[in-house]
Design a protein around this motif. Structure first.
Motif, short mmCIF file in Angstrom:
data_model
loop_
_atom_site.label_atom_id
_atom_site.label_comp_id
_atom_site.label_asym_id
_atom_site.label_seq_id
_atom_site.Cartn_x
_atom_site.Cartn_y
_atom_site.Cartn_z
N SER B 73 -29.06 -79.25 -1.09
CA SER B 73 -28.46 -80.54 -0.83
C SER B 73 -28.14 -81.02 0.50
CB SER B 73 -28.87 -82.10 -1.68
OG SER B 73 -27.68 -82.18 -2.83
N GLY B 77 -28.12 -80.44 4.65
CA GLY B 77 -27.74 -81.53 5.24
C GLY B 77 -27.06 -80.71 5.78
N TYR B 80 -28.74 -79.45 9.29
CA TYR B 80 -29.49 -80.03 9.68
C TYR B 80 -28.89 -80.77 10.74
CZ TYR B 80 -33.16 -80.06 6.64
OH TYR B 80 -34.61 -79.66 6.10
N ILE B 146 -28.39 -88.88 9.19
CA ILE B 146 -28.51 -87.95 9.73
C ILE B 146 -27.92 -87.78 10.78
CG2 ILE B 146 -29.18 -85.24 10.93
CD1 ILE B 146 -30.87 -85.28 8.15
N THR B 233 -33.27 -83.24 -1.06
CA THR B 233 -33.38 -82.91 0.54
C THR B 233 -33.69 -83.94 1.36
OG1 THR B 233 -35.05 -81.39 0.44
CG2 THR B 233 -33.40 -80.58 -0.02
N PRO B 234 -33.02 -83.53 2.82
CA PRO B 234 -34.00 -85.04 3.80
C PRO B 234 -35.16 -84.69 4.20
CG PRO B 234 -32.05 -83.97 4.13
CD PRO B 234 -31.51 -83.52 3.04
N PHE B 241 -28.21 -88.20 4.08
CA PHE B 241 -28.00 -86.81 3.36
C PHE B 241 -26.90 -86.88 2.95
CE2 PHE B 241 -25.51 -84.65 6.87
CZ PHE B 241 -25.01 -85.96 7.88
N THR B 242 -26.37 -85.61 2.53
CA THR B 242 -24.43 -84.91 2.00
C THR B 242 -24.38 -83.36 2.65
OG1 THR B 242 -23.16 -84.33 0.68
CG2 THR B 242 -25.11 -83.93 0.07
N ALA B 243 -23.43 -83.17 3.01
CA ALA B 243 -22.86 -82.00 3.92
C ALA B 243 -21.93 -81.00 2.68
CB ALA B 243 -22.56 -82.99 5.08
#
Lengths: 315, 292
Positions: B73, B77, B80, B146, B233-234, B241-243
Protein backbone atom coordinates in the motif's frame (compact mmCIF):
# COMPACT_ATOMS: atom_id res chain seq x y z
CA UNK A 1 10.54 38.04 -60.64
CA UNK A 2 12.18 35.65 -63.04
CA UNK A 3 10.88 32.54 -61.28
CA UNK A 4 7.68 30.76 -62.17
CA UNK A 5 4.39 32.03 -60.97
CA UNK A 6 3.31 30.27 -57.75
CA UNK A 7 1.02 27.34 -58.56
CA UNK A 8 -1.55 28.03 -55.89
CA UNK A 9 -4.43 30.23 -56.72
CA UNK A 10 -5.84 32.45 -54.05
CA UNK A 11 -9.09 31.17 -52.69
CA UNK A 12 -11.43 33.50 -50.91
CA UNK A 13 -12.54 30.80 -48.50
CA UNK A 14 -8.97 30.18 -47.44
CA UNK A 15 -8.39 33.84 -46.88
CA UNK A 16 -11.50 34.06 -44.74
CA UNK A 17 -10.44 30.96 -42.81
CA UNK A 18 -7.03 32.46 -42.33
CA UNK A 19 -8.50 35.71 -41.16
CA UNK A 20 -10.77 34.04 -38.62
CA UNK A 21 -7.73 32.03 -37.59
CA UNK A 22 -5.93 35.31 -37.05
CA UNK A 23 -8.76 36.39 -34.82
CA UNK A 24 -8.31 33.27 -32.76
CA UNK A 25 -4.56 33.85 -32.64
CA UNK A 26 -5.09 37.41 -31.51
CA UNK A 27 -7.46 36.16 -28.83
CA UNK A 28 -4.87 33.65 -27.61
CA UNK A 29 -2.26 36.39 -27.57
CA UNK A 30 -4.56 38.46 -25.40
CA UNK A 31 -5.61 35.69 -23.04
CA UNK A 32 -2.32 33.89 -22.44
CA UNK A 33 -0.54 36.62 -20.44
CA UNK A 34 -3.56 36.93 -18.16
CA UNK A 35 -3.84 33.17 -17.76
CA UNK A 36 -0.14 32.86 -16.97
CA UNK A 37 -0.43 35.72 -14.50
CA UNK A 38 -3.19 33.80 -12.72
CA UNK A 39 -0.91 30.75 -12.56
CA UNK A 40 1.92 32.89 -11.19
CA UNK A 41 -0.51 34.24 -8.61
CA UNK A 42 -0.82 30.72 -7.12
CA UNK A 43 2.53 31.12 -5.40
CA UNK A 44 1.31 34.36 -3.83
CA UNK A 45 -1.95 32.66 -2.86
CA UNK A 46 0.11 29.92 -1.19
CA UNK A 47 1.83 32.47 1.01
CA UNK A 48 -1.51 34.10 1.79
CA UNK A 49 -2.91 30.64 2.56
CA UNK A 50 -0.07 29.88 4.95
CA UNK A 51 -0.42 33.25 6.72
CA UNK A 52 -4.21 32.95 6.84
CA UNK A 53 -4.08 29.42 8.24
CA UNK A 54 -1.49 30.24 10.88
CA UNK A 55 -3.04 33.56 11.95
CA UNK A 56 -6.67 32.37 12.17
CA UNK A 57 -5.95 29.11 14.01
CA UNK A 58 -3.36 30.74 16.27
CA UNK A 59 -5.97 33.41 17.03
CA UNK A 60 -8.36 30.73 18.28
CA UNK A 61 -5.53 29.29 20.37
CA UNK A 62 -4.84 32.67 21.96
CA UNK A 63 -8.51 33.11 22.79
CA UNK A 64 -8.04 30.14 25.12
CA UNK A 65 -4.45 30.55 26.27
CA UNK A 66 -3.08 33.99 27.19
CA UNK A 67 -0.40 35.11 24.76
CA UNK A 68 1.85 36.17 27.64
CA UNK A 69 1.84 32.64 29.05
CA UNK A 70 2.69 31.28 25.60
CA UNK A 71 5.65 33.60 25.02
CA UNK A 72 7.14 33.70 28.51
CA UNK A 73 6.05 30.39 30.03
CA UNK A 74 8.77 27.96 30.93
CA UNK A 75 6.54 24.90 31.15
CA UNK A 76 5.02 23.05 28.21
CA UNK A 77 2.64 20.38 29.53
CA UNK A 78 -0.29 20.42 27.09
CA UNK A 79 -1.21 16.81 27.89
CA UNK A 80 -1.55 17.42 31.63
CA UNK A 81 -5.06 16.40 32.73
CA UNK A 82 -5.75 18.98 35.40
CA UNK A 83 -3.90 22.16 34.42
CA UNK A 84 -2.23 22.05 31.01
CA UNK A 85 0.43 24.74 30.53
CA UNK A 86 1.47 26.25 27.23
CA UNK A 87 4.78 28.08 27.60
CA UNK A 88 6.72 27.73 24.36
CA UNK A 89 10.19 28.43 25.76
CA UNK A 90 11.07 24.74 26.40
CA UNK A 91 10.32 23.94 22.75
CA UNK A 92 12.35 26.94 21.58
CA UNK A 93 15.24 25.83 23.80
CA UNK A 94 15.01 22.31 22.34
CA UNK A 95 15.13 23.72 18.82
CA UNK A 96 18.11 25.92 19.71
CA UNK A 97 20.01 22.93 21.17
CA UNK A 98 19.61 20.97 17.95
CA UNK A 99 20.43 24.00 15.79
CA UNK A 100 23.49 24.88 17.88
CA UNK A 101 24.99 21.39 17.65
CA UNK A 102 24.18 21.20 13.95
CA UNK A 103 25.93 24.50 13.26
CA UNK A 104 28.98 23.44 15.30
CA UNK A 105 29.24 20.38 13.04
CA UNK A 106 28.26 21.92 9.73
CA UNK A 107 30.04 25.28 9.63
CA UNK A 108 33.66 24.05 10.03
CA UNK A 109 33.16 21.00 7.81
CA UNK A 110 31.12 22.90 5.23
CA UNK A 111 33.53 25.81 4.90
CA UNK A 112 36.59 23.53 4.90
CA UNK A 113 34.97 21.49 2.12
CA UNK A 114 34.24 24.67 0.19
CA UNK A 115 37.86 25.85 0.54
CA UNK A 116 39.17 22.48 -0.59
CA UNK A 117 36.86 22.30 -3.61
CA UNK A 118 37.37 25.91 -4.67
CA UNK A 119 41.09 26.40 -3.92
CA UNK A 120 42.87 23.04 -3.82
CA UNK A 121 40.95 20.42 -5.78
CA UNK A 122 41.66 19.77 -9.44
CA UNK A 123 38.79 20.09 -11.88
CA UNK A 124 38.53 16.30 -12.09
CA UNK A 125 38.27 15.80 -8.33
CA UNK A 126 35.66 18.56 -8.13
CA UNK A 127 33.63 16.86 -10.88
CA UNK A 128 33.53 13.67 -8.83
CA UNK A 129 32.91 15.15 -5.38
CA UNK A 130 30.24 17.73 -6.16
CA UNK A 131 27.62 15.22 -7.41
CA UNK A 132 28.25 13.05 -4.33
CA UNK A 133 27.59 16.07 -2.10
CA UNK A 134 24.38 16.64 -4.06
CA UNK A 135 23.34 13.06 -3.30
CA UNK A 136 24.07 13.68 0.38
CA UNK A 137 21.84 16.77 0.21
CA UNK A 138 19.09 14.76 -1.46
CA UNK A 139 18.84 11.98 1.14
CA UNK A 140 15.31 12.15 2.61
CA UNK A 141 15.28 13.42 6.18
CA UNK A 142 13.41 10.35 7.44
CA UNK A 143 16.44 8.30 6.30
CA UNK A 144 18.72 10.62 8.29
CA UNK A 145 16.41 10.17 11.26
CA UNK A 146 16.71 6.40 10.98
CA UNK A 147 20.50 6.79 10.73
CA UNK A 148 20.60 8.98 13.86
CA UNK A 149 18.50 6.58 15.94
CA UNK A 150 20.01 3.26 14.82
CA UNK A 151 23.65 4.22 14.18
CA UNK A 152 24.81 7.52 15.71
CA UNK A 153 22.95 7.16 19.02
CA UNK A 154 24.29 3.62 19.78
CA UNK A 155 27.86 4.78 19.01
CA UNK A 156 27.48 7.80 21.30
CA UNK A 157 25.98 5.62 24.02
CA UNK A 158 28.85 3.15 23.85
CA UNK A 159 31.28 6.05 24.37
CA UNK A 160 29.26 8.02 26.92
CA UNK A 161 26.90 5.71 28.83
CA UNK A 162 25.08 8.63 30.48
CA UNK A 163 23.45 9.54 27.17
CA UNK A 164 19.90 8.21 26.89
CA UNK A 165 18.32 6.67 23.79
CA UNK A 166 16.60 9.94 22.95
CA UNK A 167 18.94 12.92 23.26
CA UNK A 168 19.87 16.20 21.61
CA UNK A 169 23.42 15.31 20.56
CA UNK A 170 22.77 12.55 18.03
CA UNK A 171 20.01 14.30 16.03
CA UNK A 172 22.00 17.54 16.35
CA UNK A 173 25.03 15.94 14.71
CA UNK A 174 22.90 14.35 11.99
CA UNK A 175 21.05 17.61 11.25
CA UNK A 176 24.55 19.10 10.94
CA UNK A 177 25.50 16.41 8.41
CA UNK A 178 22.28 17.17 6.53
CA UNK A 179 22.98 20.91 6.19
CA UNK A 180 26.73 20.55 5.50
CA UNK A 181 26.34 20.11 1.70
CA UNK A 182 24.22 23.27 1.61
CA UNK A 183 26.89 25.37 3.36
CA UNK A 184 29.66 23.75 1.29
CA UNK A 185 27.97 24.31 -2.05
CA UNK A 186 26.75 27.88 -1.43
CA UNK A 187 30.10 28.90 0.10
CA UNK A 188 31.96 27.37 -2.83
CA UNK A 189 29.80 29.37 -5.24
CA UNK A 190 30.73 32.52 -3.31
CA UNK A 191 34.45 31.64 -3.40
CA UNK A 192 34.31 30.81 -7.10
CA UNK A 193 32.99 34.26 -7.87
CA UNK A 194 36.12 35.84 -6.40
CA UNK A 195 38.11 36.86 -9.50
CA UNK A 196 41.35 35.01 -10.21
CA UNK A 197 43.25 38.30 -10.63
CA UNK A 198 43.02 38.77 -6.86
CA UNK A 199 44.47 35.31 -6.26
CA UNK A 200 47.20 35.90 -8.84
CA UNK A 201 48.17 39.15 -7.16
CA UNK A 202 48.69 37.38 -3.86
CA UNK A 203 50.59 34.51 -5.46
CA UNK A 204 52.88 37.03 -7.16
CA UNK A 205 53.75 38.40 -3.72
CA UNK A 206 54.82 34.91 -2.69
CA UNK A 207 51.71 33.71 -0.81
CA UNK A 208 51.04 30.04 -0.23
CA UNK A 209 47.69 28.53 -1.26
CA UNK A 210 46.60 28.60 2.36
CA UNK A 211 47.36 32.31 2.70
CA UNK A 212 45.48 33.05 -0.50
CA UNK A 213 42.52 30.99 0.70
CA UNK A 214 42.36 32.47 4.20
CA UNK A 215 43.48 36.06 3.61
CA UNK A 216 42.18 36.81 0.12
CA UNK A 217 39.35 34.48 -0.90
CA UNK A 218 37.65 34.00 2.47
CA UNK A 219 37.32 37.74 3.26
CA UNK A 220 36.19 38.49 -0.28
CA UNK A 221 33.53 35.78 -0.18
CA UNK A 222 32.48 36.31 3.43
CA UNK A 223 29.01 37.71 2.65
CA UNK A 224 28.11 34.60 0.66
CA UNK A 225 29.52 32.32 3.35
CA UNK A 226 27.62 34.05 6.17
CA UNK A 227 24.43 34.06 4.09
CA UNK A 228 24.79 30.32 3.46
CA UNK A 229 25.26 29.72 7.19
CA UNK A 230 22.16 31.73 8.06
CA UNK A 231 20.15 29.79 5.48
CA UNK A 232 21.48 26.55 6.96
CA UNK A 233 20.39 27.69 10.44
CA UNK A 234 16.93 28.29 9.04
CA UNK A 235 16.89 24.77 7.59
CA UNK A 236 18.05 23.28 10.90
CA UNK A 237 15.31 25.12 12.80
CA UNK A 238 12.65 23.77 10.45
CA UNK A 239 14.02 20.23 10.28
CA UNK A 240 11.35 17.83 11.43
CA UNK A 241 11.81 14.12 10.88
CA UNK A 242 15.33 13.70 12.30
CA UNK A 243 14.32 15.25 15.61
CA UNK A 244 10.91 13.55 15.64
CA UNK A 245 12.64 10.16 15.38
CA UNK A 246 15.76 10.63 17.49
CA UNK A 247 15.37 13.54 19.94
CA UNK A 248 12.45 12.31 22.03
CA UNK A 249 9.37 14.12 23.29
CA UNK A 250 10.27 15.82 26.56
CA UNK A 251 9.97 19.61 26.45
CA UNK A 252 12.63 20.97 28.80
CA UNK A 253 13.82 24.41 29.79
CA UNK A 254 17.43 23.59 30.69
CA UNK A 255 20.85 23.14 29.13
CA UNK A 256 21.04 19.34 29.26
CA UNK A 257 21.96 17.68 25.97
CA UNK A 258 22.16 14.03 27.02
CA UNK A 259 18.49 13.46 27.80
CA UNK A 260 15.28 13.44 25.81
CA UNK A 261 14.19 16.87 24.54
CA UNK A 262 11.51 18.23 22.24
CA UNK A 263 11.68 20.78 19.45
CA UNK A 264 8.89 22.89 17.96
CA UNK A 265 8.72 20.67 14.88
CA UNK A 266 8.75 17.45 16.88
CA UNK A 267 5.82 18.70 18.97
CA UNK A 268 3.75 19.27 15.82
CA UNK A 269 4.54 15.71 14.72
CA UNK A 270 3.71 14.32 18.16
CA UNK A 271 0.25 15.92 18.13
CA UNK A 272 -0.37 15.01 14.48
CA UNK A 273 0.40 11.34 15.11
CA UNK A 274 -1.48 11.32 18.41
CA UNK A 275 -5.21 11.32 18.94
CA UNK A 276 -5.89 14.96 19.85
CA UNK A 277 -9.31 15.70 18.35
CA UNK A 278 -10.18 18.55 16.03
CA UNK A 279 -11.16 21.66 17.97
CA UNK A 280 -9.27 20.86 21.18
CA UNK A 281 -6.78 23.38 22.55
CA UNK A 282 -3.99 20.89 21.80
CA UNK A 283 -5.11 20.84 18.16
CA UNK A 284 -4.88 24.64 17.92
CA UNK A 285 -1.55 24.67 19.78
CA UNK A 286 0.24 23.12 16.78
CA UNK A 287 -0.69 26.21 14.77
CA UNK A 288 0.70 28.54 17.43
CA UNK A 289 3.91 26.50 17.50
CA UNK A 290 3.93 26.38 13.68
CA UNK A 291 3.48 30.16 13.56
CA UNK A 292 6.43 30.65 15.91
CA UNK A 293 8.51 28.29 13.77
CA UNK A 294 7.44 30.16 10.63
CA UNK A 295 8.51 33.50 12.14
CA UNK A 296 11.91 32.09 13.17
CA UNK A 297 12.67 30.76 9.69
CA UNK A 298 11.24 33.85 7.97
CA UNK A 299 13.55 36.14 9.96
CA UNK A 300 16.53 33.90 9.14
CA UNK A 301 15.71 33.79 5.42
CA UNK A 302 15.25 37.55 5.20
CA UNK A 303 18.51 38.05 7.14
CA UNK A 304 20.32 35.80 4.64
CA UNK A 305 18.90 37.77 1.71
CA UNK A 306 19.84 41.05 3.38
CA UNK A 307 23.42 39.92 4.09
CA UNK A 308 24.08 38.64 0.60
CA UNK A 309 22.62 41.82 -0.95
CA UNK A 310 23.98 44.43 1.45
CA UNK A 311 27.51 43.14 1.97
CA UNK A 312 28.24 41.63 -1.41
CA UNK A 313 31.44 42.92 -2.98
CA UNK A 314 31.09 43.31 -6.72
CA UNK A 315 34.14 42.55 -8.81
CA UNK B 1 76.18 43.74 1.76
CA UNK B 2 73.46 41.16 1.85
CA UNK B 3 69.96 42.60 2.01
CA UNK B 4 68.23 39.23 2.03
CA UNK B 5 68.95 36.76 4.78
CA UNK B 6 68.40 33.59 2.76
CA UNK B 7 68.45 31.28 5.75
CA UNK B 8 65.77 33.25 7.51
CA UNK B 9 63.63 33.36 4.39
CA UNK B 10 64.07 29.62 3.83
CA UNK B 11 63.09 28.87 7.43
CA UNK B 12 60.00 31.08 7.25
CA UNK B 13 58.95 29.72 3.87
CA UNK B 14 59.32 26.18 5.14
CA UNK B 15 57.06 26.73 8.11
CA UNK B 16 54.50 28.47 5.89
CA UNK B 17 54.55 25.58 3.45
CA UNK B 18 54.21 23.03 6.24
CA UNK B 19 51.21 24.95 7.57
CA UNK B 20 49.77 24.97 4.07
CA UNK B 21 50.14 21.21 3.75
CA UNK B 22 48.66 20.46 7.17
CA UNK B 23 45.62 22.63 6.51
CA UNK B 24 45.24 21.15 3.04
CA UNK B 25 45.09 17.73 4.68
CA UNK B 26 42.43 19.00 7.11
CA UNK B 27 40.35 20.51 4.29
CA UNK B 28 40.59 17.24 2.38
CA UNK B 29 39.57 15.31 5.50
CA UNK B 30 36.52 17.56 5.90
CA UNK B 31 35.59 16.93 2.27
CA UNK B 32 35.99 13.18 2.74
CA UNK B 33 33.83 13.31 5.88
CA UNK B 34 30.67 13.80 3.84
CA UNK B 35 31.59 11.01 1.44
CA UNK B 36 32.42 8.62 4.28
CA UNK B 37 29.15 9.37 6.07
CA UNK B 38 27.24 8.67 2.86
CA UNK B 39 29.13 5.39 2.39
CA UNK B 40 28.46 4.27 5.99
CA UNK B 41 24.81 5.26 5.73
CA UNK B 42 24.27 3.29 2.52
CA UNK B 43 26.28 0.30 3.76
CA UNK B 44 24.36 0.14 7.07
CA UNK B 45 20.99 0.35 5.39
CA UNK B 46 21.78 -2.28 2.79
CA UNK B 47 23.16 -4.76 5.35
CA UNK B 48 20.25 -4.15 7.71
CA UNK B 49 17.47 -4.21 5.17
CA UNK B 50 18.51 -6.78 2.58
CA UNK B 51 17.28 -9.61 4.81
CA UNK B 52 13.68 -8.42 4.52
CA UNK B 53 13.89 -7.34 0.91
CA UNK B 54 12.19 -9.85 -1.35
CA UNK B 55 9.53 -10.01 -4.02
CA UNK B 56 6.92 -10.67 -1.32
CA UNK B 57 7.91 -7.41 0.39
CA UNK B 58 6.18 -5.60 -2.48
CA UNK B 59 3.04 -7.71 -2.46
CA UNK B 60 2.31 -7.76 1.28
CA UNK B 61 0.52 -5.17 3.38
CA UNK B 62 1.89 -3.79 6.65
CA UNK B 63 1.70 -6.20 9.56
CA UNK B 64 2.25 -6.47 13.30
CA UNK B 65 4.77 -9.24 12.65
CA UNK B 66 8.03 -8.00 11.09
CA UNK B 67 8.44 -11.11 8.92
CA UNK B 68 5.02 -10.56 7.33
CA UNK B 69 5.43 -6.85 6.72
CA UNK B 70 5.31 -5.43 3.25
CA UNK B 71 5.04 -2.13 1.46
CA UNK B 72 2.31 -2.81 -1.10
CA UNK B 73 0.00 0.00 0.00
CA UNK B 74 2.86 2.41 0.76
CA UNK B 75 4.65 1.82 -2.55
CA UNK B 76 1.48 2.24 -4.62
CA UNK B 77 0.49 5.23 -2.48
CA UNK B 78 3.78 6.98 -3.25
CA UNK B 79 3.37 6.29 -6.98
CA UNK B 80 -0.21 7.63 -6.98
CA UNK B 81 0.94 10.66 -5.01
CA UNK B 82 3.53 11.40 -7.70
CA UNK B 83 0.85 11.04 -10.38
CA UNK B 84 -0.91 14.02 -8.74
CA UNK B 85 2.20 16.04 -7.85
CA UNK B 86 3.99 15.79 -11.22
CA UNK B 87 1.30 17.33 -13.48
CA UNK B 88 0.05 19.89 -10.94
CA UNK B 89 3.47 21.18 -9.86
CA UNK B 90 4.85 21.23 -13.43
CA UNK B 91 1.79 23.01 -14.82
CA UNK B 92 1.97 25.69 -12.11
CA UNK B 93 5.76 25.89 -12.07
CA UNK B 94 6.35 26.14 -15.81
CA UNK B 95 3.41 28.54 -16.23
CA UNK B 96 4.80 30.83 -13.54
CA UNK B 97 8.28 30.67 -15.06
CA UNK B 98 6.95 31.56 -18.54
CA UNK B 99 5.05 34.49 -17.07
CA UNK B 100 8.04 35.80 -15.14
CA UNK B 101 10.57 35.36 -17.95
CA UNK B 102 8.50 36.25 -21.04
CA UNK B 103 5.60 38.46 -20.03
CA UNK B 104 6.18 40.09 -16.64
CA UNK B 105 6.90 43.80 -16.76
CA UNK B 106 9.51 45.27 -14.48
CA UNK B 107 7.23 46.59 -11.80
CA UNK B 108 6.50 46.24 -8.10
CA UNK B 109 4.04 43.40 -8.67
CA UNK B 110 6.67 41.30 -10.45
CA UNK B 111 9.25 42.04 -7.77
CA UNK B 112 6.72 41.01 -5.16
CA UNK B 113 6.06 37.69 -6.90
CA UNK B 114 9.79 37.00 -7.16
CA UNK B 115 10.51 37.81 -3.50
CA UNK B 116 7.48 35.78 -2.49
CA UNK B 117 8.78 32.72 -4.36
CA UNK B 118 12.21 32.89 -2.76
CA UNK B 119 10.67 33.25 0.68
CA UNK B 120 8.27 30.37 0.01
CA UNK B 121 11.28 28.18 -0.74
CA UNK B 122 12.48 28.73 2.83
CA UNK B 123 9.24 27.79 4.60
CA UNK B 124 9.71 24.52 6.55
CA UNK B 125 7.85 21.56 5.06
CA UNK B 126 6.01 20.95 8.33
CA UNK B 127 4.34 24.37 7.92
CA UNK B 128 3.17 23.32 4.44
CA UNK B 129 1.62 20.35 6.24
CA UNK B 130 -0.39 22.74 8.42
CA UNK B 131 -1.50 24.58 5.26
CA UNK B 132 -2.61 21.30 3.66
CA UNK B 133 -4.41 20.15 6.79
CA UNK B 134 -6.40 23.38 7.12
CA UNK B 135 -7.05 24.37 3.49
CA UNK B 136 -7.17 21.12 1.52
CA UNK B 137 -8.23 18.53 4.11
CA UNK B 138 -10.74 20.70 6.01
CA UNK B 139 -11.86 23.81 4.03
CA UNK B 140 -11.95 22.10 0.65
CA UNK B 141 -13.29 18.94 2.27
CA UNK B 142 -10.90 16.67 0.42
CA UNK B 143 -10.29 14.62 3.56
CA UNK B 144 -7.08 12.72 4.20
CA UNK B 145 -6.75 11.81 0.53
CA UNK B 146 -4.21 11.42 -2.25
CA UNK B 147 -5.52 14.64 -3.78
CA UNK B 148 -5.13 16.69 -0.57
CA UNK B 149 -1.60 15.38 0.04
CA UNK B 150 -0.70 15.75 -3.64
CA UNK B 151 -1.78 19.39 -3.77
CA UNK B 152 0.16 20.12 -0.56
CA UNK B 153 3.30 18.49 -1.96
CA UNK B 154 2.85 20.35 -5.26
CA UNK B 155 2.88 23.70 -3.46
CA UNK B 156 5.90 22.58 -1.41
CA UNK B 157 8.08 21.88 -4.46
CA UNK B 158 6.60 24.68 -6.58
CA UNK B 159 9.42 27.19 -5.84
CA UNK B 160 12.07 24.66 -6.88
CA UNK B 161 10.34 23.94 -10.20
CA UNK B 162 9.75 27.65 -10.88
CA UNK B 163 13.43 28.52 -10.34
CA UNK B 164 14.68 25.59 -12.45
CA UNK B 165 12.25 26.41 -15.27
CA UNK B 166 13.18 30.10 -15.13
CA UNK B 167 16.85 29.20 -15.57
CA UNK B 168 16.05 26.89 -18.49
CA UNK B 169 13.92 29.53 -20.22
CA UNK B 170 16.51 32.24 -19.61
CA UNK B 171 19.16 30.06 -21.26
CA UNK B 172 17.24 30.10 -24.57
CA UNK B 173 19.08 32.70 -26.67
CA UNK B 174 17.20 35.79 -27.80
CA UNK B 175 18.22 35.17 -31.43
CA UNK B 176 15.90 32.16 -31.56
CA UNK B 177 12.97 34.29 -30.44
CA UNK B 178 13.86 37.05 -32.89
CA UNK B 179 14.15 34.56 -35.76
CA UNK B 180 10.71 33.25 -34.88
CA UNK B 181 9.21 36.75 -34.73
CA UNK B 182 10.84 37.54 -38.07
CA UNK B 183 8.99 34.62 -39.60
CA UNK B 184 5.75 36.23 -38.53
CA UNK B 185 5.08 34.12 -35.47
CA UNK B 186 3.17 35.66 -32.61
CA UNK B 187 4.59 35.81 -29.11
CA UNK B 188 2.65 32.81 -27.81
CA UNK B 189 3.50 30.78 -30.94
CA UNK B 190 7.15 31.60 -30.34
CA UNK B 191 6.94 30.52 -26.70
CA UNK B 192 5.06 27.33 -27.50
CA UNK B 193 7.07 26.24 -30.54
CA UNK B 194 10.52 27.73 -30.03
CA UNK B 195 11.22 28.65 -26.40
CA UNK B 196 9.56 25.70 -24.64
CA UNK B 197 10.94 22.92 -26.89
CA UNK B 198 14.43 24.36 -26.41
CA UNK B 199 14.00 24.75 -22.66
CA UNK B 200 12.25 21.45 -22.01
CA UNK B 201 15.34 19.36 -21.07
CA UNK B 202 16.27 21.89 -18.36
CA UNK B 203 12.68 22.09 -17.18
CA UNK B 204 12.39 18.29 -16.99
CA UNK B 205 15.71 17.88 -15.17
CA UNK B 206 14.73 20.44 -12.53
CA UNK B 207 11.23 19.02 -12.19
CA UNK B 208 12.39 15.43 -11.74
CA UNK B 209 14.86 16.52 -9.06
CA UNK B 210 12.04 18.41 -7.32
CA UNK B 211 9.78 15.36 -7.54
CA UNK B 212 12.49 13.21 -6.01
CA UNK B 213 12.42 15.61 -3.07
CA UNK B 214 8.65 15.25 -2.82
CA UNK B 215 8.71 11.45 -2.84
CA UNK B 216 10.99 11.36 0.22
CA UNK B 217 9.23 14.16 2.10
CA UNK B 218 7.56 12.96 5.28
CA UNK B 219 6.65 15.89 7.52
CA UNK B 220 3.66 17.26 5.50
CA UNK B 221 2.16 13.76 5.28
CA UNK B 222 2.51 13.31 9.04
CA UNK B 223 0.80 16.64 9.73
CA UNK B 224 -2.03 15.96 7.29
CA UNK B 225 -2.53 12.78 9.26
CA UNK B 226 -2.31 10.01 6.69
CA UNK B 227 -2.49 6.55 8.30
CA UNK B 228 0.41 4.12 8.45
CA UNK B 229 -1.20 0.71 8.57
CA UNK B 230 -3.45 0.34 5.58
CA UNK B 231 -4.82 -3.00 4.41
CA UNK B 232 -5.99 -1.86 1.00
CA UNK B 233 -4.66 0.01 -1.99
CA UNK B 234 -6.21 3.34 -2.93
CA UNK B 235 -8.73 3.25 -5.78
CA UNK B 236 -9.45 6.93 -6.40
CA UNK B 237 -7.93 10.36 -5.91
CA UNK B 238 -10.15 10.89 -2.89
CA UNK B 239 -9.37 7.66 -1.12
CA UNK B 240 -7.08 7.59 1.86
CA UNK B 241 -3.60 6.18 1.41
CA UNK B 242 -0.18 5.77 2.94
CA UNK B 243 3.23 6.46 1.44
CA UNK B 244 6.75 5.02 1.63
CA UNK B 245 8.36 7.63 3.92
CA UNK B 246 5.33 7.48 6.22
CA UNK B 247 5.61 3.71 6.47
CA UNK B 248 9.36 3.96 7.14
CA UNK B 249 8.68 6.53 9.89
CA UNK B 250 6.18 4.17 11.53
CA UNK B 251 8.56 1.22 11.48
CA UNK B 252 11.45 3.34 12.78
CA UNK B 253 9.38 4.52 15.75
CA UNK B 254 8.56 1.00 16.91
CA UNK B 255 10.49 -0.34 19.87
CA UNK B 256 11.08 -3.83 18.41
CA UNK B 257 14.50 -3.90 16.77
CA UNK B 258 13.27 -6.27 14.04
CA UNK B 259 11.07 -3.48 12.72
CA UNK B 260 14.17 -1.31 12.27
CA UNK B 261 15.40 -3.86 9.75
CA UNK B 262 12.04 -3.73 7.99
CA UNK B 263 12.38 0.08 7.94
CA UNK B 264 15.84 -0.35 6.38
CA UNK B 265 14.29 -2.54 3.68
CA UNK B 266 11.75 0.22 3.03
CA UNK B 267 14.56 2.78 2.87
CA UNK B 268 16.35 0.66 0.26
CA UNK B 269 13.22 0.80 -1.92
CA UNK B 270 12.85 4.57 -1.38
CA UNK B 271 16.51 5.28 -2.10
CA UNK B 272 16.39 3.09 -5.23
CA UNK B 273 13.44 5.13 -6.49
CA UNK B 274 15.40 8.32 -5.78
CA UNK B 275 18.51 7.05 -7.57
CA UNK B 276 16.42 6.04 -10.61
CA UNK B 277 14.79 9.48 -10.73
CA UNK B 278 18.13 11.26 -10.31
CA UNK B 279 19.72 9.14 -13.03
CA UNK B 280 16.89 10.00 -15.43
CA UNK B 281 17.39 13.69 -14.62
CA UNK B 282 21.15 13.50 -15.20
CA UNK B 283 20.59 11.49 -18.40
CA UNK B 284 18.20 14.09 -19.80
CA UNK B 285 20.58 16.89 -18.84
CA UNK B 286 23.57 15.28 -20.55
CA UNK B 287 21.77 13.97 -23.61
CA UNK B 288 19.31 16.68 -24.60
CA UNK B 289 20.48 19.90 -23.07
CA UNK B 290 21.76 22.22 -25.78
CA UNK B 291 24.43 24.74 -25.01
CA UNK B 292 24.43 28.03 -26.83
Amino acid sequence: MSMKEPKTTISVQELIAEKSNRGLLALIEKIMPKLLFLIAAVSVLTTIGILFTLIVETGIFFSRVPIIEFITGREWYPFANSTPTYGILPLVVGTLKITGIAILVAVPIGIATAIYLSEYASRRVRKIIKPILEVLAGVPTIVYGFFALTFVTPILRSMFPEISIFNAISPGIVVGIMITPMIASLSEDAMNSVPNSMRDGAYALGSTKLEVALKIVLPAAISGIVASTVLAISRAIGETMIVAVAAGSTPRFDADLTGSIQTMTAYIVQVATGDAGYGTTIYYSIYAVGFTLFLFTLVMNMLAQYISKRFREEY
Amino acid sequence: MNYINHEQVAAKTKSRLIKNNILKGLFLAATMFGLIVLAILLFRIVTQGSEYLSFDFFTRFASRIPENSGIKSAFLGSIYLMLVVAPVSMFLGVGTAIYLEEYAKKNKMTDFIRINISNLAGVPSVVFGLLGLTIFVRYFGLGISILAAGLTMSLLILPVIIVASQEAIRAVPGELREASFAMGATKWQTILRVVLPTAIPGVLTGSILALSRAIGETAPLVVIGIPTILMFTPNSLLSTFTALPMQIFDWTKRPQVAFHDVAAAGIIVLMTLLIIMNSIAVFIRNKYQKRF
